[in-house]
Design an enzyme around this catalytic site. Sequence first.
Site, PDB file in Angstrom:
ATOM      1  N   SER A 225      48.345  38.662  50.802  1.00  0.00           N
ATOM      2  CA  SER A 225      48.106  37.220  50.652  1.00  0.00           C
ATOM      3  C   SER A 225      46.948  37.026  49.687  1.00  0.00           C
ATOM      4  CB  SER A 225      47.754  36.612  51.998  1.00  0.00           C
ATOM      5  OG  SER A 225      46.449  37.030  52.365  1.00  0.00           O
ATOM      6  N   LYS A 226      46.705  35.777  49.351  1.00  0.00           N
ATOM      7  CA  LYS A 226      45.642  35.485  48.370  1.00  0.00           C
ATOM      8  C   LYS A 226      44.247  35.794  48.912  1.00  0.00           C
ATOM      9  CE  LYS A 226      48.130  32.136  45.716  1.00  0.00           C
ATOM     10  NZ  LYS A 226      48.762  30.878  45.898  1.00  0.00           N
ATOM     11  N   ARG A 227      44.176  36.050  50.217  1.00  0.00           N
ATOM     12  CA  ARG A 227      42.886  36.278  50.845  1.00  0.00           C
ATOM     13  C   ARG A 227      42.169  37.487  50.228  1.00  0.00           C
ATOM     14  NH1 ARG A 227      42.058  37.913  56.231  1.00  0.00           N
ATOM     15  NH2 ARG A 227      44.239  38.564  56.224  1.00  0.00           N
ATOM     16  N   PHE A 228      42.904  38.538  49.928  1.00  0.00           N
ATOM     17  CA  PHE A 228      42.281  39.768  49.431  1.00  0.00           C
ATOM     18  C   PHE A 228      42.330  39.903  47.908  1.00  0.00           C
ATOM     19  CE2 PHE A 228      42.862  40.936  53.829  1.00  0.00           C
ATOM     20  CZ  PHE A 228      41.723  41.678  54.095  1.00  0.00           C
TER      21      PHE A 228
ATOM     22  N   THR B 205      47.560  37.090  43.590  1.00  0.00           N
ATOM     23  CA  THR B 205      48.969  37.446  43.798  1.00  0.00           C
ATOM     24  C   THR B 205      49.832  37.161  42.571  1.00  0.00           C
ATOM     25  OG1 THR B 205      49.296  35.307  44.829  1.00  0.00           O
ATOM     26  CG2 THR B 205      48.968  37.166  46.304  1.00  0.00           C
TER      27      THR B 205
END
Length: 474
Positions: free
Chosen positions: A243-246, A249
């Site tokens: 996901s975009k959290r890490f 993308t």
Amino acid sequence: MFNFFRKNKVRVRIAPSPTGYLHIGTARTALFNLLFAKKMGGKFILRIEDTDLERSEKRFEEDIIQSLKWLGLDWDEGPYRQSERLDIYEKYLIKLLKDKKAYYCKCRKEDLEKERELQTKLGEPLKYSGKCADQNISPDQASLIRFKINAAQVVFKDLIRGEINFDSALIGDIAIAKNLRTPLYNFAVVIDDYEMKISHVIRGEDHIANTPKQILLQQALGFPEPKYAHLPLILDPDRSKMSKRFSATSIQEYREQGYLPEALVNFMALLGWHPSDDKEKMDIDEITIKFEIDRIQKGGAVFDVKKLDWLNSEYLRGEDNAILLKSIKELYGKELGGLNDEVLFKMLTVGKARISKLRDFLDLKASFDLLEYSLDLLIWKDTDKKIILENLKKSREILRTVLNTKFNKEDLEKELMPMADTRGRGAVLWPLRAALSGKDKSPGPFELMDVLGKDETLKRIELAIQKLEFGGKN
Ligand code: GLU
């Protein structure tokens, strides 16, 4: 069926929906399809799945096409667009309706929700009850066209996962179109894969649950079944779905950060696959030679941004600086502060080993800016201020005599090091470096002087000398 694939060569496809920028997962799927096509002497097809009119946007289609090209993942056929193929889908929808394999359904969202609530209460599998199946609902009353699912075991052999079994009793009659002119995903895919003679469907694991539905549709329409290969999910370091959290993308973001397409392609090839010799840095030709679809792993592939950075720095090292500078200017032109090409080129030459992506060049550039600094910064350990001043003056004397054409790292080292060795390296080189950068951490003094040139170097040293002479006590 076997004959079908023998007669028809390998044909694979990437089928992105233009509902967002090209995702790294889709790009990896494209790469694996392309590698397989190259390996087998087959064709790679681009199909834009834009039947979802509310979520599809032209700008996303453009980004997908541009990003695939930028990565060098070129297709042999296409782009086909589902929105331009409505007549084809209509023909098959009519056929299914006529054969009573599909029917009009008038259930609305609220009806379906009620049905589901009841099923939940009774502990039954959540699926459409099929209550419109035998009601001869007319098209103008209908909200959907559904395909009848007859209870059966669906078995297919996945090239990566082996045999997969599904009990279709668990699937309710599936929606295949909103009306004759608005097909839905599972149906349009089946028609297109058949019409485009797709021999192998290689796609993400998230589509596994669609496969039995698509196989049942193929059977109802008398189509041959393509071979399937479902690629492992890409995972974040905590093993959750990426996901975009890490990390970023979209391919666009990687491009903007200054990753090279060759490095990204190399990296993506290793997301779920590796060659038997475990080699990591490989160009696409080497990957193609080594690629084997049955070496793709089943388990999720962790996205390791450190590996990407390492690979990217490797590719940067091997790239011509003039080419890199051109890319840097295209990407970050406005942020370069009007420095001329010669200076930028020198910065890149001396600092290339310290950057892992082109965006890091902006930090590199900043490392040559002179910051405001206090007198104390010039003092090396407990050396007397007078000595520091003398040393800086000695350096200035020597530097004044160095020709502009000799103002480079190697020649400057030759000129200054004998004096530094006599008077003490720390006490000569530290104040020099501090004077040139205004920072306690920066590139070394010779690199700084090489990039700054003679005039700017002498100006900065002058400033430090004045600080020492008039800038208060130490
Ligand atoms: N359009 C689908 C997607 O973007 C891909 C469909 C497929 O590969 O079958 O996820």
